[in-house]
Design a protein around this motif. Sequence first.
Motif, PDB file in Angstrom:
ATOM      1  N   GLN A  41       0.768  -1.303  -0.073  1.00  0.00           N
ATOM      2  CA  GLN A  41      -0.155   0.047  -0.019  1.00  0.00           C
ATOM      3  C   GLN A  41       0.823   1.516  -0.106  1.00  0.00           C
ATOM      4  OE1 GLN A  41       0.488  -1.921   2.504  1.00  0.00           O
ATOM      5  NE2 GLN A  41       0.339  -1.075   4.483  1.00  0.00           N
ATOM      6  N   HIS A  42       2.108   1.014   0.322  1.00  0.00           N
ATOM      7  CA  HIS A  42       2.886   2.236   0.289  1.00  0.00           C
ATOM      8  C   HIS A  42       3.662   2.634  -1.083  1.00  0.00           C
ATOM      9  CE1 HIS A  42       2.258   2.317   4.529  1.00  0.00           C
ATOM     10  NE2 HIS A  42       2.727   1.317   4.910  1.00  0.00           N
ATOM     11  N   GLN A  43       3.618   1.587  -2.075  1.00  0.00           N
ATOM     12  CA  GLN A  43       4.338   1.756  -3.300  1.00  0.00           C
ATOM     13  C   GLN A  43       3.607   2.834  -3.856  1.00  0.00           C
ATOM     14  OE1 GLN A  43       4.327  -2.381  -5.086  1.00  0.00           O
ATOM     15  NE2 GLN A  43       5.383  -3.186  -3.367  1.00  0.00           N
ATOM     16  N   LYS A  44       4.365   3.613  -4.884  1.00  0.00           N
ATOM     17  CA  LYS A  44       4.197   4.622  -5.505  1.00  0.00           C
ATOM     18  C   LYS A  44       2.868   4.506  -6.431  1.00  0.00           C
ATOM     19  CE  LYS A  44       5.967   7.866  -9.088  1.00  0.00           C
ATOM     20  NZ  LYS A  44       7.097   8.303  -9.732  1.00  0.00           N
ATOM     21  N   ALA A  45       2.954   2.937  -7.124  1.00  0.00           N
ATOM     22  CA  ALA A  45       1.888   3.097  -8.087  1.00  0.00           C
ATOM     23  C   ALA A  45       0.294   2.998  -7.485  1.00  0.00           C
ATOM     24  CB  ALA A  45       2.083   1.478  -8.798  1.00  0.00           C
ATOM     25  N   TYR A  46       0.297   2.368  -6.093  1.00  0.00           N
ATOM     26  CA  TYR A  46      -0.805   2.400  -5.607  1.00  0.00           C
ATOM     27  C   TYR A  46      -1.241   3.765  -4.810  1.00  0.00           C
ATOM     28  CZ  TYR A  46      -4.795   0.709  -2.701  1.00  0.00           C
ATOM     29  OH  TYR A  46      -6.019   0.594  -2.056  1.00  0.00           O
ATOM     30  N   ARG A  47      -0.164   4.233  -4.474  1.00  0.00           N
ATOM     31  CA  ARG A  47      -0.593   5.752  -3.739  1.00  0.00           C
ATOM     32  C   ARG A  47      -1.109   6.744  -4.875  1.00  0.00           C
ATOM     33  NH1 ARG A  47      -0.458   7.147   1.822  1.00  0.00           N
ATOM     34  NH2 ARG A  47       0.453   5.325   2.739  1.00  0.00           N
ATOM     35  N   GLU A  48      -0.693   6.418  -6.053  1.00  0.00           N
ATOM     36  CA  GLU A  48      -1.054   7.319  -7.285  1.00  0.00           C
ATOM     37  C   GLU A  48      -2.641   6.977  -7.667  1.00  0.00           C
ATOM     38  OE1 GLU A  48       1.653   6.649 -10.493  1.00  0.00           O
ATOM     39  OE2 GLU A  48       3.150   8.137  -9.692  1.00  0.00           O
ATOM     40  N   LEU A  49      -3.040   5.700  -7.365  1.00  0.00           N
ATOM     41  CA  LEU A  49      -4.251   5.276  -7.460  1.00  0.00           C
ATOM     42  C   LEU A  49      -4.959   5.854  -6.089  1.00  0.00           C
ATOM     43  CD1 LEU A  49      -6.516   3.513  -9.053  1.00  0.00           C
ATOM     44  CD2 LEU A  49      -5.831   1.706  -7.639  1.00  0.00           C
ATOM     45  N   ASN A  50      -4.587   5.674  -5.074  1.00  0.00           N
ATOM     46  CA  ASN A  50      -5.260   5.721  -3.866  1.00  0.00           C
ATOM     47  C   ASN A  50      -4.322   6.611  -3.210  1.00  0.00           C
ATOM     48  OD1 ASN A  50      -6.851   5.941  -1.433  1.00  0.00           O
ATOM     49  ND2 ASN A  50      -6.850   3.679  -1.217  1.00  0.00           N
ATOM     50  N   PRO A  51      -4.281   8.049  -2.805  1.00  0.00           N
ATOM     51  CA  PRO A  51      -3.473   8.561  -2.027  1.00  0.00           C
ATOM     52  C   PRO A  51      -3.263   8.459  -0.521  1.00  0.00           C
ATOM     53  CG  PRO A  51      -4.442  10.301  -3.645  1.00  0.00           C
ATOM     54  CD  PRO A  51      -5.261   8.663  -3.651  1.00  0.00           C
ATOM     55  N   GLN A  52      -4.661   7.852  -0.324  1.00  0.00           N
ATOM     56  CA  GLN A  52      -4.749   7.418   1.377  1.00  0.00           C
ATOM     57  C   GLN A  52      -3.855   6.247   1.745  1.00  0.00           C
ATOM     58  OE1 GLN A  52      -8.704   6.962   3.051  1.00  0.00           O
ATOM     59  NE2 GLN A  52      -8.075   7.755   4.958  1.00  0.00           N
ATOM     60  N   GLY A  53      -3.467   5.182   0.569  1.00  0.00           N
ATOM     61  CA  GLY A  53      -3.004   4.161   0.494  1.00  0.00           C
ATOM     62  C   GLY A  53      -3.582   3.157   1.574  1.00  0.00           C
ATOM     63  N   LEU A  54      -4.916   2.985   1.493  1.00  0.00           N
ATOM     64  CA  LEU A  54      -5.533   2.043   2.287  1.00  0.00           C
ATOM     65  C   LEU A  54      -6.461   1.054   1.526  1.00  0.00           C
ATOM     66  CD1 LEU A  54      -7.161   4.230   4.966  1.00  0.00           C
ATOM     67  CD2 LEU A  54      -5.205   3.179   5.036  1.00  0.00           C
TER      68      LEU A  54
END
Length: 215
Positions: A41-54
């Motif tokens: 959830q901390h990886q850049k690709a997922y954070r770009e999709l979901n900034p909250q990282g959850l």
Amino acid sequence: MLKLYGYWRSTAAYRVRIALNYKQVPYENLSVHLIKDGGEQHQKAYRELNPQGLVPFLVDGDVRIGQSMAILEYLEHKYTDFKLMPVSQAESAVVRMLCQMIACDIHPLNNLRVLKYLTNDLNISDEEKNKWYAHWIHQGFSALEALLRKYSGQSFCFGDSMSLADCCLVPQVYNAHRFNVPLDDYPLISKINEHCLSLSAFQTASPERQPDAQS
């Protein structure tokens, strides 16, 4: 097809899987492993999709939604063949109350990132962490048990039909069992949980049956 980003043992993702199964909505189950490699959830690709990282996070074409309760409401309005909310405004408010008691008052205090903060940043022992966990389960379930005696038809949280409240309850009971919290004082919660777990929508959504459960 809908895409649901989740994690097999995420309580919030578990809620959404139950609703999708009950509504018979096909979806692609995409794992965001919350432990492996420091947490995907901390990886850049997922954070770009979901900034909250959850998790969970739902993608439906151009629609992007985080937060399980918002996802559940979206699914309820879009897929109406199998309803999870009562028709009347007053009864719907009661179901939302039951949901929020779990999703807002119990779960956030006991989720992974809070427990990791307690142990990693505040140096809380495992014994103290488990006491913390049990405290919030007991406080929340005591009130919930009392309300279910008023509103439940014994098989489900509200009346005699499955609702979003059941989607919230069963994953929270799963977590209570996982942390060995005794539930002897909550016979109605236990009865509803047992009945729900006999239904295919709940069985298919169970954590151990998810593709990433053994990863």
